[in-house]
Motif scaffolding. Structure first.
Motif, mmCIF file in Angstrom:
data_model
loop_
_atom_site.group_PDB
_atom_site.id
_atom_site.type_symbol
_atom_site.label_atom_id
_atom_site.label_comp_id
_atom_site.label_asym_id
_atom_site.label_seq_id
_atom_site.Cartn_x
_atom_site.Cartn_y
_atom_site.Cartn_z
ATOM 1 N N MET A 1 0.833 -1.198 0.000
ATOM 2 C CA MET A 1 0.000 0.000 0.000
ATOM 3 C C MET A 1 0.870 1.252 0.000
ATOM 4 N N VAL A 2 0.318 2.318 -0.512
ATOM 5 C CA VAL A 2 0.908 3.653 -0.409
ATOM 6 C C VAL A 2 -0.075 4.519 0.348
ATOM 7 N N ASP A 3 0.329 4.984 1.522
ATOM 8 C CA ASP A 3 -0.554 5.771 2.388
ATOM 9 C C ASP A 3 -1.871 5.047 2.650
ATOM 10 N N GLY A 4 -1.817 3.713 2.712
ATOM 11 C CA GLY A 4 -3.001 2.916 2.991
ATOM 12 C C GLY A 4 -3.812 2.534 1.773
ATOM 13 N N PHE A 5 -3.427 2.974 0.584
ATOM 14 C CA PHE A 5 -4.145 2.652 -0.653
ATOM 15 C C PHE A 5 -3.417 1.535 -1.397
ATOM 16 N N THR A 6 -4.167 0.547 -1.861
ATOM 17 C CA THR A 6 -3.585 -0.664 -2.437
ATOM 18 C C THR A 6 -2.913 -0.396 -3.777
ATOM 19 N N VAL A 7 -1.629 -0.765 -3.860
ATOM 20 C CA VAL A 7 -0.911 -0.729 -5.139
ATOM 21 C C VAL A 7 -0.407 -2.124 -5.516
ATOM 22 N N SER A 8 -0.796 -3.146 -4.745
ATOM 23 C CA SER A 8 -0.514 -4.523 -5.150
ATOM 24 C C SER A 8 -1.280 -4.837 -6.422
ATOM 25 N N ASN A 9 -0.591 -5.457 -7.361
ATOM 26 C CA ASN A 9 -1.206 -5.751 -8.647
ATOM 27 C C ASN A 9 -1.746 -7.181 -8.641
ATOM 28 N N PHE A 10 -2.950 -7.352 -8.060
ATOM 29 C CA PHE A 10 -3.561 -8.673 -7.995
ATOM 30 C C PHE A 10 -4.317 -9.027 -9.276
ATOM 31 N N LEU A 11 -3.913 -8.401 -10.389
ATOM 32 C CA LEU A 11 -4.402 -8.845 -11.690
ATOM 33 C C LEU A 11 -3.724 -10.142 -12.112
ATOM 34 N N GLY A 12 -2.645 -10.510 -11.420
ATOM 35 C CA GLY A 12 -1.943 -11.747 -11.737
ATOM 36 C C GLY A 12 -1.011 -12.118 -10.603
ATOM 37 N N ALA B 1 0.451 -6.700 -27.808
ATOM 38 C CA ALA B 1 -0.326 -7.142 -26.651
ATOM 39 C C ALA B 1 -0.910 -5.893 -26.002
ATOM 40 N N ARG B 2 -2.217 -5.726 -26.117
ATOM 41 C CA ARG B 2 -2.896 -4.517 -25.616
ATOM 42 C C ARG B 2 -3.786 -4.892 -24.446
ATOM 43 N N GLN B 3 -3.509 -4.291 -23.301
ATOM 44 C CA GLN B 3 -4.271 -4.582 -22.088
ATOM 45 C C GLN B 3 -5.230 -3.426 -21.809
ATOM 46 N N GLY B 4 -6.497 -3.767 -21.656
ATOM 47 C CA GLY B 4 -7.467 -2.746 -21.305
ATOM 48 C C GLY B 4 -8.839 -3.019 -21.896
ATOM 49 N N PRO B 5 -9.899 -2.517 -21.190
ATOM 50 C CA PRO B 5 -9.788 -1.802 -19.918
ATOM 51 C C PRO B 5 -9.391 -2.737 -18.777
ATOM 52 N N THR B 6 -8.408 -2.306 -17.994
ATOM 53 C CA THR B 6 -7.893 -3.090 -16.880
ATOM 54 C C THR B 6 -7.791 -2.176 -15.668
ATOM 55 N N TYR B 7 -8.240 -2.682 -14.518
ATOM 56 C CA TYR B 7 -8.255 -1.826 -13.334
ATOM 57 C C TYR B 7 -8.555 -2.657 -12.098
ATOM 58 N N TRP B 8 -8.460 -1.987 -10.932
ATOM 59 C CA TRP B 8 -9.016 -2.549 -9.702
ATOM 60 C C TRP B 8 -9.560 -1.432 -8.824
ATOM 61 N N TRP B 9 -10.574 -1.799 -8.047
ATOM 62 C CA TRP B 9 -11.194 -0.929 -7.050
ATOM 63 C C TRP B 9 -11.101 -1.619 -5.693
#
Length: 761
Positions: A105-116, A392-400
């Motif tokens: 996390m950065v300042d408590g906000f998730t930056v782990s990339n659990f897309l894989g 290789a085009r990724q998107g739309p890709t995101y997490w909430w």
């Protein structure tokens, strides 16, 4: 032998006891924390925890933010070169590609990339520059109910600086790495410029911070390519320059007698731009809030493969049919590539007291991958001449992610609980291109897509029974995978889409921790936990390309089972006055470990795929020392040693792996950092990092010290920092002074230099 002796020479440093709890030692509610004591740890600490601040950062050559943790106990980040976007963190017995076992996390906000779950899904370190970090907090293991089952390895939180007044800073860096491997002999350079401005109201609640960083570096080649034997009778170009690697023992791998090395992958020319806005509110009524908006741009250009082969006229040859040593080969794989990414992190966090005893907190954040395009040529000639390729085009890709929690203090008892939710979406489409540099006229090839969501509820109670404090907790997670599918072109030329059935699973994760203040100088803590790590959307649905560009249909598995672990950690810490010592023993057993072995297939092509392993187990011991003013005033020391036994207990699909040390997990890790203030403005530091040679494969058959293996690691680092004035600081450093060559399949950096100038208002 010399490397081992130098590394083991650091082991006696661990005889110095460890320094610093999060609070004073006479506070019976203290959680055991190793590291800085200027600020409280930002995480809910159970088991071993580490908090690093300015005192530790001063002794580190930090080209990127993750470098600030390089001497943390039994911990590493797989950083192959400065600017590497595939820097996976690892705890204890965690494999260096098991990225989904760490919550960052950065300042408590998730930056782990659990897309894989691999090196391609490292945390988004790039949204933070090293100059804006206030502290790094690390918790080992899943012992707090507050964090998701992905904390099976551990939790990391990066706290950025909050303005205390009107302030500003600027930092510039220059870096260089002479590199010599096989037929590649070059020096690679880089630089960065980082600056920020902060403002806080004198008589008001608001603060604002703006910061940005521009980073540019050329990293050494990460791949080497071997010739493939050919039976073709067509005319072949006679060449010289192919190289053998006597250390290479995997049949068909680059460097063997049947597959001599003919080229190195292009150096990675990496350009990164980062901008961030942090808006804070600190009201007199106790209401606090923070809004964070960060933008990260990454351009990775690899358009100059180093071709070793030369024809009779001295021209470079990097593909096609060639002959050397009386044999005929095909040269392929040394392609050109270019990757562009634009990503945004946005988060909002609020906290407010409902009464003197009750506080609530809420946060919501999203990470949006606005653009992720990977262009690759089909051959070396196509790369040089603007020929065919793929995209290789990724998107739309995101997490909430979102969380709501409350804490109540009733006398000496503390109650906390809450709920959380997340949604991850991936969508990757592969195209063929007539001109690899452009997406004009692209033709559809394959598409993989899918979503996962997790709903969770948790609660904890902390009760003091002087001198013992008991914490009990539990977490329940409800997971669903859905909207997954694979699209491809049929033999008739039509696009065919296969959709997968939705998946559903749950996980109940109890936690318990008992802390005993034996006396004012001694603490003992026992922590127990269960954790469930659900498959990521990428492991389930997102296929990948092999090293030769072919789509690997086995690289994902929509039927993967969740990982389920049982964990225990025992800590003992004692204060000897000026020094402190912490000993830790840990144990973990994981059912249905999700693992992707990355290596060479029978054709020498790099490939990977995900499978469940029935049972793995790890246990180990850690000794962590910290001392201040050792022997002479101004000499500070941090040192740690870890011994790890991590094995495959049961693997019905491959019984030969049973009882074998798990890949990439060394038996020994030793880290240390010594800092000495020669004079009031001058600080000299020496750091050491060591890891013994692990297995490279599941069966323990591949152990080596060259390309394609995970090798022993030894790095001796040094840094000198001079505070010219209270506002101006100059420093110079070198990492890997002895120029040790180490590998994590790819090569680690060789001797690297860094100079830095920093200014603050």
């Amino acid at each position: 032998m010399l490397r081992r002796l130098l590394a083991l020479g650091a082991a006696p440093l661990a005889l110095f006891p460890v320094h610093a709890f999060a609070e004073e030692a006479d506070d019976t509610s203290t959680i055991l924390v190793v590291g800085q004591r200027d600020r409280d740890i930002s995480l809910d600490a159970r088991g071993l925890s580490v908090s690093l601040g300015d005192e530790q950062f001063e002794g580190v050559n930090a080209r990127n933010v993750e470098d600030l943790m390089k001497y943390a106990p039994d911990f590493f980040v797989r950083t192959r070169y400065a600017g590497d976007s595939n820097g996976v963190p690892g705890f204890r017995g965690t494999h260096s590609t098991q990225s989904a076992r760490t919550v960052v996390m950065v300042d408590g906000f998730t930056v782990s990339n659990f897309l894989g779950n691999s090196f391609a899904y490292a945390p988004k370190w790039g949204v933070v520059g090293p100059g804006e970090v206030e502290q790094f907090d690390v918790v080992y293991g899943p012992y707090s109910a507050r964090y998701a089952g992905n904390s099976m390895g551990g939790v990391v939180n990066i706290t950025t600086r909050s303005p205390e007044k009107t302030e500003a800073f600027a930092t510039v860096q220059a870096m260089a790495q002479p590199y010599d491997q096989y037929g590649t002999h070059d020096t690679y350079y880089g630089y960065s410029a980082e600056a920020g401005f902060g403002f806080r109201q004198k008589d008001g609640p608001w603060s604002v911070r703006l910061s940005g960083r521009h980073f540019r570096n050329t990293g050494h080649p990460q791949m080497f390519y071997g010739l493939t034997p050919s039976t073709s009778t067509a005319a072949a170009t006679a060449v010289t320059g192919a190289m053998l690697d006597p250390k290479q023992a995997v049949a068909g791998s680059p460097g063997t007698s049947t597959n001599p090395i003919f080229a190195a992958q292009s150096p990675a020319e990496t350009t990164q731009d980062q901008a961030k806005l942090r808006l804070g509110y600190d009201g007199a009524s106790g209401v606090t809030g923070e809004f964070l908006l960060a933008y990260w741009h990454n351009l990775d250009s690899q358009t100059a493969p180093d071709c070793y082969l030369r024809d009779a006229s001295g021209n470079a040859v990097c593909d096609g049919l060639v002959s050397t040593g009386g044999k005929t080969y095909t040269a392929t794989g040394a392609n050109w590539s270019r990757t562009v990414r634009d990503e945004v992190l946005a988060g909002l966090r609020l906290a407010a007291p409902l009464s003197d005893a009750v506080e609530i907190q809420a946060n919501v954040s999203t990470y949006q991958i606005l653009r992720s395009d990977g262009f690759t040529s089909s051959t070396w000639s196509d790369g040089a001449n603007g020929g065919a390729g793929r995209l290789a085009r990724q998107g739309p890709t995101y997490w909430w992610t979102g969380e709501l929690s409350a804490t109540a203090r009733l006398g000496g008892v503390e109650l906390s609980g809450g709920g959380s939710a997340n949604l991850y979406k991936t969508d990757l489409t592969n195209y063929t291109l007539a001109n690899w540099r452009s997406d004009a006229g692209k033709a559809f090839s394959t598409r993989t897509f899918g979503k996962t969501r997790t709903l969770a509820a948790w609660g904890e109670v902390r009760v003091p029974f002087d001198p013992v404090t008991l914490t009990l907790g539990a977490r329940y997670e409800d997971w669903r995978a859905f909207d997954g599918g694979l699209a491809r072109v049929s033999t008739a030329g039509a696009v065919v889409t296969n959709r997968y059935d939705s998946r559903h699973a749950t996980g109940f994760q109890p936690k318990a921790s008992l802390e005993w203040a034996v006396d004012p100088d001694t603490r003992v803590q026992l922590s127990l936990a269960k954790a469930v790590r659900f498959p990521t959307v990428g492991e389930l649905f997102q296929g990948s390309l092999d090293g030769d560009g072919a789509f690997n249909e086995d690289s994902f598995d929509p039927n993967l089972k969740p990982e389920r672990s049982t964990d225990a950690n025992l800590l003992v810490a004692h204060d000897f006055g000026g020094v402190k010592l912490t000993g830790s023993a840990f144990w973990q057993r994981v059912k249905d470990t999700i693992f992707s072995f990355y290596g060479f297939n029978q054709n020498g092509v790099s490939t990977s795929n995900f499978k469940n392993i029935d049972v793995t187990r790890q246990y180990g011991f850690e000794l962590i020392a910290e001392a201040r003013d050792v022997l002479i005033p101004g000499l500070d020391l941090d040192a740690n040693a870890a011994w790890i036994d991590s094995v495959t207990v049961r693997n019905d699909a491959a019984p030969a792996a049973e009882g074998v040390q798990f890949p990439r997990i060394p038996r020994w890790r030793l880290n240390g950092n010594v800092r000495y203030r020669v004079a009031e403005p001058v600080l000299v530091s020496i750091g050491v990092r060591y890891a013994s040679r692990p297995n490279t494969d599941l069966f323990g058959l591949q152990r080596g010290d060259t390309y394609g293996y995970t090798s022993e690691l030894f790095a001796l680092d040094m840094r000198v920092s001079w505070d010219v004035t209270p506002q101006l600081r100059l420093s110079a450093g070198v990492d890997n002074i002895t120029n040790d060559r180490a590998w994590v399949y790819h090569p680690y950096p060789q001797r690297s230099f860094l100079v830095e100038a920093g200014w603050k208002l």
